[in-house]
Design a protein around this motif. Structure first.
Motif, PDB file in Angstrom:
ATOM      1  N   GLU A  52       0.802  -0.995  -0.171  1.00 34.25           N
ATOM      2  CA  GLU A  52       0.145  -0.022   0.201  1.00 34.25           C
ATOM      3  C   GLU A  52       0.972   1.310   0.049  1.00 34.25           C
ATOM      4  OE1 GLU A  52      -2.981   1.651   3.116  1.00 34.25           O
ATOM      5  OE2 GLU A  52      -3.641  -0.294   2.352  1.00 34.25           O
ATOM      6  N   SER A  53       1.842   1.304   0.643  1.00 32.27           N
ATOM      7  CA  SER A  53       2.776   2.442   0.805  1.00 32.27           C
ATOM      8  C   SER A  53       3.569   2.618  -0.686  1.00 32.27           C
ATOM      9  CB  SER A  53       3.733   2.469   2.039  1.00 32.27           C
ATOM     10  OG  SER A  53       5.107   2.720   1.611  1.00 32.27           O
ATOM     11  N   LEU A  54       3.924   1.514  -1.014  1.00 32.40           N
ATOM     12  CA  LEU A  54       4.555   1.455  -2.589  1.00 32.40           C
ATOM     13  C   LEU A  54       3.736   1.910  -3.384  1.00 32.40           C
ATOM     14  CD1 LEU A  54       7.284   0.486  -3.772  1.00 32.40           C
ATOM     15  CD2 LEU A  54       6.237  -1.727  -4.139  1.00 32.40           C
ATOM     16  N   ASP A  55       2.321   1.523  -3.411  1.00 31.47           N
ATOM     17  CA  ASP A  55       1.318   2.028  -4.490  1.00 31.47           C
ATOM     18  C   ASP A  55       1.355   3.640  -4.226  1.00 31.47           C
ATOM     19  OD1 ASP A  55       0.888  -0.478  -5.409  1.00 31.47           O
ATOM     20  OD2 ASP A  55      -0.805  -0.811  -4.136  1.00 31.47           O
ATOM     21  N   ALA A  56       1.228   4.230  -2.855  1.00 31.85           N
ATOM     22  CA  ALA A  56       1.159   5.608  -2.742  1.00 31.85           C
ATOM     23  C   ALA A  56       2.313   6.285  -3.395  1.00 31.85           C
ATOM     24  CB  ALA A  56       0.961   5.664  -1.076  1.00 31.85           C
ATOM     25  N   THR A  57       3.467   5.730  -2.974  1.00 33.41           N
ATOM     26  CA  THR A  57       4.955   6.227  -3.662  1.00 33.41           C
ATOM     27  C   THR A  57       4.806   6.230  -5.125  1.00 33.41           C
ATOM     28  OG1 THR A  57       6.066   5.481  -1.533  1.00 33.41           O
ATOM     29  CG2 THR A  57       7.303   6.157  -3.381  1.00 33.41           C
ATOM     30  N   LEU A  58       4.404   5.003  -5.546  1.00 36.17           N
ATOM     31  CA  LEU A  58       4.264   4.987  -7.341  1.00 36.17           C
ATOM     32  C   LEU A  58       3.302   6.129  -7.717  1.00 36.17           C
ATOM     33  CD1 LEU A  58       5.255   3.638  -9.675  1.00 36.17           C
ATOM     34  CD2 LEU A  58       3.143   1.841  -9.290  1.00 36.17           C
ATOM     35  N   GLY A  59       2.045   6.304  -7.163  1.00 35.87           N
ATOM     36  CA  GLY A  59       1.165   7.206  -7.534  1.00 35.87           C
ATOM     37  C   GLY A  59       1.833   8.629  -7.429  1.00 35.87           C
ATOM     38  N   ALA A  60       2.391   8.835  -6.274  1.00 37.48           N
ATOM     39  CA  ALA A  60       2.905  10.272  -6.022  1.00 37.48           C
ATOM     40  C   ALA A  60       3.990  10.592  -7.041  1.00 37.48           C
ATOM     41  CB  ALA A  60       3.485  10.534  -4.891  1.00 37.48           C
ATOM     42  N   THR A  61       4.868   9.573  -7.543  1.00 33.44           N
ATOM     43  CA  THR A  61       5.847   9.894  -8.515  1.00 33.44           C
ATOM     44  C   THR A  61       5.228   9.872 -10.137  1.00 33.44           C
ATOM     45  OG1 THR A  61       7.372   8.123  -7.094  1.00 33.44           O
ATOM     46  CG2 THR A  61       7.895   8.599  -9.447  1.00 33.44           C
ATOM     47  N   GLN A  62       4.251   9.124 -10.136  1.00 35.74           N
ATOM     48  CA  GLN A  62       3.540   9.289 -11.239  1.00 35.74           C
ATOM     49  C   GLN A  62       2.838  10.500 -11.631  1.00 35.74           C
ATOM     50  OE1 GLN A  62       0.959   5.902 -11.507  1.00 35.74           O
ATOM     51  NE2 GLN A  62       2.355   4.651 -12.786  1.00 35.74           N
ATOM     52  N   ALA A  63       2.379  11.242 -10.413  1.00 33.69           N
ATOM     53  CA  ALA A  63       1.696  12.584 -10.404  1.00 33.69           C
ATOM     54  C   ALA A  63       2.678  13.727 -10.709  1.00 33.69           C
ATOM     55  CB  ALA A  63       1.110  12.788  -9.078  1.00 33.69           C
ATOM     56  N   LYS A  64       3.897  13.584  -9.956  1.00 32.47           N
ATOM     57  CA  LYS A  64       5.100  14.529 -10.056  1.00 32.47           C
ATOM     58  C   LYS A  64       5.573  14.296 -11.855  1.00 32.47           C
ATOM     59  CE  LYS A  64       7.247  14.262  -5.379  1.00 32.47           C
ATOM     60  NZ  LYS A  64       8.482  13.996  -4.782  1.00 32.47           N
ATOM     61  N   ILE A  65       5.714  13.157 -12.154  1.00 34.95           N
ATOM     62  CA  ILE A  65       6.121  12.952 -13.783  1.00 34.95           C
ATOM     63  C   ILE A  65       5.068  13.680 -14.543  1.00 34.95           C
ATOM     64  CG2 ILE A  65       6.250  11.291 -15.722  1.00 34.95           C
ATOM     65  CD1 ILE A  65       7.434   9.181 -13.459  1.00 34.95           C
ATOM     66  N   LEU A  66       3.474  13.538 -14.202  1.00 32.16           N
ATOM     67  CA  LEU A  66       2.681  14.158 -15.106  1.00 32.16           C
ATOM     68  C   LEU A  66       2.845  15.761 -15.054  1.00 32.16           C
ATOM     69  CD1 LEU A  66      -0.362  11.790 -14.494  1.00 32.16           C
ATOM     70  CD2 LEU A  66       1.050  12.331 -16.688  1.00 32.16           C
ATOM     71  N   ARG A  67       3.100  16.250 -13.674  1.00 27.77           N
ATOM     72  CA  ARG A  67       3.148  17.732 -13.602  1.00 27.77           C
ATOM     73  C   ARG A  67       4.434  18.053 -14.228  1.00 27.77           C
ATOM     74  NH1 ARG A  67       4.010  18.455  -7.615  1.00 27.77           N
ATOM     75  NH2 ARG A  67       3.095  16.283  -7.422  1.00 27.77           N
ATOM     76  N   TYR A  68       5.778  17.428 -14.317  1.00 24.81           N
ATOM     77  CA  TYR A  68       6.782  17.841 -15.270  1.00 24.81           C
ATOM     78  C   TYR A  68       6.566  17.682 -16.696  1.00 24.81           C
ATOM     79  CZ  TYR A  68       9.598  17.510 -10.817  1.00 24.81           C
ATOM     80  OH  TYR A  68      10.076  17.872  -9.712  1.00 24.81           O
ATOM     81  N   ASP A  69       5.620  16.737 -17.101  1.00 30.74           N
ATOM     82  CA  ASP A  69       5.415  16.426 -18.587  1.00 30.74           C
ATOM     83  C   ASP A  69       4.713  17.758 -18.841  1.00 30.74           C
ATOM     84  OD1 ASP A  69       6.866  14.185 -19.062  1.00 30.74           O
ATOM     85  OD2 ASP A  69       5.064  12.952 -18.853  1.00 30.74           O
ATOM     86  N   SER A  70       3.695  18.123 -17.978  1.00 33.45           N
ATOM     87  CA  SER A  70       2.733  19.395 -18.177  1.00 33.45           C
ATOM     88  C   SER A  70       3.744  20.591 -18.361  1.00 33.45           C
ATOM     89  CB  SER A  70       1.718  19.161 -17.269  1.00 33.45           C
ATOM     90  OG  SER A  70       1.090  20.602 -17.432  1.00 33.45           O
ATOM     91  N   LEU A  71       4.580  20.677 -17.549  1.00 30.69           N
ATOM     92  CA  LEU A  71       5.514  21.955 -17.384  1.00 30.69           C
ATOM     93  C   LEU A  71       6.537  22.007 -18.508  1.00 30.69           C
ATOM     94  CD1 LEU A  71       6.637  22.129 -13.802  1.00 30.69           C
ATOM     95  CD2 LEU A  71       5.061  23.822 -14.880  1.00 30.69           C
ATOM     96  N   LEU A  72       6.955  20.766 -19.116  1.00 30.54           N
ATOM     97  CA  LEU A  72       7.826  20.646 -20.221  1.00 30.54           C
ATOM     98  C   LEU A  72       6.999  21.038 -21.535  1.00 30.54           C
ATOM     99  CD1 LEU A  72      10.509  19.862 -21.743  1.00 30.54           C
ATOM    100  CD2 LEU A  72       9.538  17.439 -21.765  1.00 30.54           C
ATOM    101  N   LEU A  73       5.699  20.791 -21.650  1.00 35.91           N
ATOM    102  CA  LEU A  73       4.953  20.976 -22.901  1.00 35.91           C
ATOM    103  C   LEU A  73       4.601  22.567 -22.795  1.00 35.91           C
ATOM    104  CD1 LEU A  73       2.271  18.082 -22.840  1.00 35.91           C
ATOM    105  CD2 LEU A  73       3.911  18.676 -24.539  1.00 35.91           C
ATOM    106  N   LYS A  74       4.481  23.183 -21.562  1.00 37.53           N
ATOM    107  CA  LYS A  74       4.171  24.712 -21.598  1.00 37.53           C
ATOM    108  C   LYS A  74       5.411  25.244 -22.169  1.00 37.53           C
ATOM    109  CE  LYS A  74       0.552  24.285 -17.923  1.00 37.53           C
ATOM    110  NZ  LYS A  74       0.575  24.869 -16.519  1.00 37.53           N
ATOM    111  N   VAL A  75       6.576  24.854 -21.685  1.00 35.96           N
ATOM    112  CA  VAL A  75       7.945  25.275 -22.095  1.00 35.96           C
ATOM    113  C   VAL A  75       7.888  25.302 -23.715  1.00 35.96           C
ATOM    114  CG1 VAL A  75      10.426  25.147 -21.912  1.00 35.96           C
ATOM    115  CG2 VAL A  75       8.977  25.189 -19.776  1.00 35.96           C
ATOM    116  N   GLN A  76       7.638  24.248 -24.265  1.00 38.69           N
ATOM    117  CA  GLN A  76       7.513  23.842 -25.515  1.00 38.69           C
ATOM    118  C   GLN A  76       6.859  24.649 -26.206  1.00 38.69           C
ATOM    119  OE1 GLN A  76       7.158  19.597 -25.749  1.00 38.69           O
ATOM    120  NE2 GLN A  76       9.259  19.391 -25.730  1.00 38.69           N
TER     121      GLN A  76
END
Length: 106
Positions: free
Chosen positions: A1-25
């Motif tokens: 469960e804690s691993l799933d939460a960490t994985l979910g949080a990491t995926q959320a950060k990746i999506l935010r970074y992808d979003s920021l990267l798209l905005k910069v582009q």
């Protein structure tokens, strides 16, 4: 469960970074578009200036030709008005009037 939460949080950060990267582009693309438009406007301005210079050169040539023509007409007019000038450059009507005047004087 804690691993799933960490994985979910990491995926959320990746999506935010992808979003920021798209905005910069997107911002970079908009900046490139503005530079392209500015370049096109510069090219158009240079072309317009070349057209204006060409029109000015043509107008100057036409002005010079008209000034030459005016000078020639002025010379012809002065010669026609000179005392004892031959009637060759006078109008036929004026020639006739001068002839009649001379006949009347005689």
């Amino acid at each position: 469960e804690s691993l799933d939460a960490t994985l979910g949080a990491t995926q959320a950060k990746i999506l935010r970074y992808d979003s920021l990267l798209l905005k910069v582009q997107a911002l970079e693309a908009a900046e490139q578009l503005q530079e392209t438009r500015a370049g096109e406007a510069h090219v158009a301005a240079v072309a317009n200036m070349a057209c204006v210079r060409a029109a000015l050169a043509i107008a100057a040539e036409e002005r010079d030709a008209l000034q030459d023509q005016l000078a020639m007409l002025g010379e012809e007019h002065a010669a026609a008005l000179a005392p004892g000038a031959p009637g060759g450059s006078l109008s036929p009507r004026k020639q006739e009037l001068e002839r009649q005047l001379e006949e009347h004087k005689a």
